[in-house]
Design a protein around this motif. Structure first.
Motif, PDB file in Angstrom:
ATOM      1  N   GLY A  34       0.837  -1.198   0.000  1.00 35.56           N
ATOM      2  CA  GLY A  34       0.000   0.000   0.000  1.00 35.56           C
ATOM      3  C   GLY A  34       0.867   1.242   0.000  1.00 35.56           C
ATOM      4  N   TYR A  35       0.276   2.370  -0.315  1.00 34.45           N
ATOM      5  CA  TYR A  35       1.028   3.614  -0.400  1.00 34.45           C
ATOM      6  C   TYR A  35       1.589   4.004   0.963  1.00 34.45           C
ATOM      7  CZ  TYR A  35       1.916   8.625  -0.759  1.00 34.45           C
ATOM      8  OH  TYR A  35       2.497   9.862  -0.697  1.00 34.45           O
ATOM      9  N   GLY A 107      -1.991  -6.430  -7.385  1.00 32.62           N
ATOM     10  CA  GLY A 107      -1.372  -5.418  -6.530  1.00 32.62           C
ATOM     11  C   GLY A 107      -1.543  -4.025  -7.106  1.00 32.62           C
ATOM     12  N   LEU A 108      -1.273  -3.893  -8.400  1.00 32.20           N
ATOM     13  CA  LEU A 108      -1.409  -2.594  -9.047  1.00 32.20           C
ATOM     14  C   LEU A 108      -2.868  -2.156  -9.091  1.00 32.20           C
ATOM     15  CD1 LEU A 108       0.894  -2.359 -12.196  1.00 32.20           C
ATOM     16  CD2 LEU A 108       0.770  -0.806 -10.253  1.00 32.20           C
ATOM     17  N   VAL A 109      -3.752  -3.110  -9.354  1.00 34.62           N
ATOM     18  CA  VAL A 109      -5.179  -2.797  -9.413  1.00 34.62           C
ATOM     19  C   VAL A 109      -5.643  -2.263  -8.059  1.00 34.62           C
ATOM     20  CG1 VAL A 109      -7.470  -3.863  -9.576  1.00 34.62           C
ATOM     21  CG2 VAL A 109      -5.723  -4.403 -11.276  1.00 34.62           C
ATOM     22  N   GLN A 110      -5.188  -2.929  -6.995  1.00 29.11           N
ATOM     23  CA  GLN A 110      -5.573  -2.491  -5.654  1.00 29.11           C
ATOM     24  C   GLN A 110      -5.031  -1.088  -5.369  1.00 29.11           C
ATOM     25  OE1 GLN A 110      -4.922  -5.286  -2.497  1.00 29.11           O
ATOM     26  NE2 GLN A 110      -5.144  -3.741  -0.901  1.00 29.11           N
ATOM     27  N   LEU A 111      -3.770  -0.879  -5.722  1.00 31.64           N
ATOM     28  CA  LEU A 111      -3.172   0.438  -5.515  1.00 31.64           C
ATOM     29  C   LEU A 111      -4.015   1.507  -6.207  1.00 31.64           C
ATOM     30  CD1 LEU A 111      -0.728   2.110  -4.533  1.00 31.64           C
ATOM     31  CD2 LEU A 111       0.329   1.692  -6.747  1.00 31.64           C
ATOM     32  N   PHE A 112      -4.385   1.235  -7.447  1.00 29.24           N
ATOM     33  CA  PHE A 112      -5.137   2.222  -8.219  1.00 29.24           C
ATOM     34  C   PHE A 112      -6.522   2.482  -7.647  1.00 29.24           C
ATOM     35  CE2 PHE A 112      -4.280   4.365 -12.260  1.00 29.24           C
ATOM     36  CZ  PHE A 112      -2.899   4.285 -12.215  1.00 29.24           C
ATOM     37  N   ILE A 113      -7.240   1.430  -7.318  1.00 27.64           N
ATOM     38  CA  ILE A 113      -8.626   1.652  -6.912  1.00 27.64           C
ATOM     39  C   ILE A 113      -8.687   2.299  -5.525  1.00 27.64           C
ATOM     40  CG2 ILE A 113      -9.118  -0.670  -5.957  1.00 27.64           C
ATOM     41  CD1 ILE A 113     -11.463   1.436  -8.135  1.00 27.64           C
ATOM     42  N   VAL A 114      -7.768   1.914  -4.642  1.00 26.71           N
ATOM     43  CA  VAL A 114      -7.761   2.527  -3.307  1.00 26.71           C
ATOM     44  C   VAL A 114      -7.408   4.007  -3.429  1.00 26.71           C
ATOM     45  CG1 VAL A 114      -6.633   2.564  -1.057  1.00 26.71           C
ATOM     46  CG2 VAL A 114      -7.221   0.387  -2.107  1.00 26.71           C
ATOM     47  N   TRP A 178     -13.764  -7.971  -7.026  1.00 26.21           N
ATOM     48  CA  TRP A 178     -12.798  -9.029  -7.375  1.00 26.21           C
ATOM     49  C   TRP A 178     -11.679  -9.112  -6.339  1.00 26.21           C
ATOM     50  CZ3 TRP A 178      -7.709  -7.887  -9.538  1.00 26.21           C
ATOM     51  CH2 TRP A 178      -7.000  -9.023  -9.919  1.00 26.21           C
ATOM     52  N   LEU A 179     -11.210  -7.945  -5.864  1.00 30.49           N
ATOM     53  CA  LEU A 179     -10.132  -7.967  -4.877  1.00 30.49           C
ATOM     54  C   LEU A 179     -10.610  -8.582  -3.558  1.00 30.49           C
ATOM     55  CD1 LEU A 179      -8.557  -4.501  -5.733  1.00 30.49           C
ATOM     56  CD2 LEU A 179      -7.376  -6.701  -5.898  1.00 30.49           C
ATOM     57  N   PHE A 180     -11.886  -8.347  -3.217  1.00 26.57           N
ATOM     58  CA  PHE A 180     -12.437  -8.977  -2.013  1.00 26.57           C
ATOM     59  C   PHE A 180     -12.645 -10.480  -2.216  1.00 26.57           C
ATOM     60  CE2 PHE A 180     -13.860  -4.823  -0.244  1.00 26.57           C
ATOM     61  CZ  PHE A 180     -13.515  -5.033   1.079  1.00 26.57           C
ATOM     62  N   HIS A 181     -13.213 -10.833  -3.350  1.00 26.33           N
ATOM     63  CA  HIS A 181     -13.606 -12.233  -3.579  1.00 26.33           C
ATOM     64  C   HIS A 181     -13.204 -12.702  -4.972  1.00 26.33           C
ATOM     65  CE1 HIS A 181     -16.683 -10.680  -0.572  1.00 26.33           C
ATOM     66  NE2 HIS A 181     -16.061 -11.633   0.091  1.00 26.33           N
TER      67      HIS A 181
ATOM     68  N   GLU B 118     -10.566   1.012   0.763  1.00 29.92           N
ATOM     69  CA  GLU B 118      -9.484   0.887   1.760  1.00 29.92           C
ATOM     70  C   GLU B 118      -9.509  -0.472   2.447  1.00 29.92           C
ATOM     71  OE1 GLU B 118      -9.917   3.782   4.793  1.00 29.92           O
ATOM     72  OE2 GLU B 118      -8.537   5.206   3.874  1.00 29.92           O
ATOM     73  N   SER B 119     -10.720  -0.956   2.702  1.00 30.93           N
ATOM     74  CA  SER B 119     -10.838  -2.152   3.533  1.00 30.93           C
ATOM     75  C   SER B 119     -10.591  -3.433   2.745  1.00 30.93           C
ATOM     76  CB  SER B 119     -12.198  -2.198   4.225  1.00 30.93           C
ATOM     77  OG  SER B 119     -13.211  -2.425   3.276  1.00 30.93           O
ATOM     78  N   ILE B 120     -10.175  -3.312   1.493  1.00 28.23           N
ATOM     79  CA  ILE B 120      -9.743  -4.500   0.745  1.00 28.23           C
ATOM     80  C   ILE B 120      -8.584  -5.147   1.507  1.00 28.23           C
ATOM     81  CG2 ILE B 120      -8.602  -5.288  -1.373  1.00 28.23           C
ATOM     82  CD1 ILE B 120     -10.168  -2.943  -2.797  1.00 28.23           C
ATOM     83  N   GLN B 121      -7.743  -4.309   2.117  1.00 25.22           N
ATOM     84  CA  GLN B 121      -6.630  -4.839   2.917  1.00 25.22           C
ATOM     85  C   GLN B 121      -7.172  -5.588   4.126  1.00 25.22           C
ATOM     86  OE1 GLN B 121      -4.157  -1.234   3.524  1.00 25.22           O
ATOM     87  NE2 GLN B 121      -2.630  -2.424   2.396  1.00 25.22           N
ATOM     88  N   PRO B 122      -6.751  -6.840   4.305  1.00 25.71           N
ATOM     89  CA  PRO B 122      -7.309  -7.669   5.383  1.00 25.71           C
ATOM     90  C   PRO B 122      -7.128  -7.083   6.782  1.00 25.71           C
ATOM     91  CG  PRO B 122      -6.059  -9.013   3.836  1.00 25.71           C
ATOM     92  CD  PRO B 122      -5.799  -7.585   3.475  1.00 25.71           C
ATOM     93  N   GLU B 123      -6.136  -6.198   6.966  1.00 27.61           N
ATOM     94  CA  GLU B 123      -5.922  -5.663   8.326  1.00 27.61           C
ATOM     95  C   GLU B 123      -6.855  -4.493   8.627  1.00 27.61           C
ATOM     96  OE1 GLU B 123      -2.894  -4.656   6.040  1.00 27.61           O
ATOM     97  OE2 GLU B 123      -3.509  -6.717   5.696  1.00 27.61           O
ATOM     98  N   HIS B 124      -7.558  -3.975   7.651  1.00 28.44           N
ATOM     99  CA  HIS B 124      -8.405  -2.791   7.873  1.00 28.44           C
ATOM    100  C   HIS B 124      -9.563  -3.129   8.820  1.00 28.44           C
ATOM    101  CE1 HIS B 124     -11.100   0.569   7.034  1.00 28.44           C
ATOM    102  NE2 HIS B 124     -10.069   1.196   6.489  1.00 28.44           N
TER     103      HIS B 124
END
Lengths: 207, 207
Positions: A34-35, A107-114, A178-181, B118-124
């Motif tokens: 994460g950032y 990883g990149l997708v998550q970075l972008f959407i967050v 998708w990132l969740f499930h 933000e909460s995609i990260q499991p620790e959130h």
């Protein structure tokens, strides 16, 4: 440090190579931690630099962040955008390929959407970047969708402007689910079904 | 503080009233300043309590956050979900009403979409909440969409499972674009166009 043994690269070339390496490692670490989680010191270490050395190239973590985002856009544009704009790749196939590609870089997708969501707040360091990006992407997407409508490739009973916002919204929203499930929500399959909805249906709707 | 002048409310009733008031003010402040930006001390002040007094009801800011999220779900469910499930409100109209309602509460919408990402990260702290919420919402939405397909209200050439992920993704994604550019992206109008795509088209596709 002496530079006697260095190959004959100009200072500008060496500088560019260092920047590229920093961006590559930062992308990897931002995507992984994460950032906020990725520390500048760790990025510097991964590149084999001191932190002040890194700051010489990017004066702050925020500058580095923007560079990472722009680099991904550049790569995606080279891979998909350009081919679509030059009509070497049909729009629908290009979008499908982009979604499929995204499935390989969570990883990149998550970075972008967050970051896209966080940066809605005007004070966020990436606010300007994302605000401008959405506007630009909508503009080029709309031109492409209008062309596809004119060619009779997609339905014309819904304004291209709405289809534009829809395509982008669908991509963003699917990424979150998708990132969740990842096992339950298959981005590519759902996106394909969406493309089915866009198809011109038999006689009545072909204007 | 003496409670002699208080009306004859039981302790449980007073406790419930306090909780409701805290949730109301916290929703307002989270929506306005974000989860991180809103301070517990400010929320306590808005309710007319001390911070330890507030912590007596919600042992941490995270507990309060989850309560805020659940409260919004409860209200939305009461307003839309229940009517749809009991078939007093047709699904498509209900979804349209929900999107239109969201346009009146940008602060809450922002809070939700930022936290979802933000909460995609499991620790959130909200990871479990959102993970479960997406799963539950998909389940009930899918049942409703399957029913609508059986009744011939929407197309059947695309699996209900895909339509489900699509509807939710579209809502989430549109919220991001709308929060960035409320003048350019009209959630309701785009969502209406999406509903047009779902309509059963003349003879061939009515199975």
């Amino acid at each position: 440090m002496t530079e006697k043994t260095a190959p004959r690269r100009t200072q500008a070339e060496r500088r560019r190579a260092s920047r590229e390496k920093i961006i590559r490692e930062a992308s990897r670490l931002f995507a992984e931690y994460g950032y906020r989680g990725a520390k500048l010191a760790e990025i510097a270490q991964a590149v084999g630099m001191s932190e002040p050395g890194l700051l010489h190239h990017f004066p702050s973590k925020e500058h580095l962040l923007i560079a990472v985002l722009e680099e991904r856009d550049r790569v995606d544009h080279e891979r998909f955008g350009q081919a679509i704009l030059e009509e070497r790749l049909p729009l629908m196939e290009g979008l499908r390929a982009l979604v499929a590609h995204n499935e390989t870089v969570p990883g990149l997708v998550q970075l972008f959407i967050v970051l896209a969501a966080e940066s809605i707040q005007p004070e966020h360091p990436a606010h300007g970047y994302f605000s401008q990006r959405y506007q630009q992407v909508r503009e080029s997407m709309m031109t492409l969708l209008q062309k596809a409508q004119q060619k009779g490739e997609i339905r014309t009973d819904v304004p291209a402007e709405h289809l534009t916002a829809m395509v982008l919204a669908l991509m963003d929203g699917l990424q979150i689910q998708w990132l969740f499930h990842p096992e339950q929500v298959k981005m590519s399959a759902v996106f394909d079904s969406f493309l089915t909805l866009l198809k011109v249906t038999p006689p009545e709707e072909t204007v």
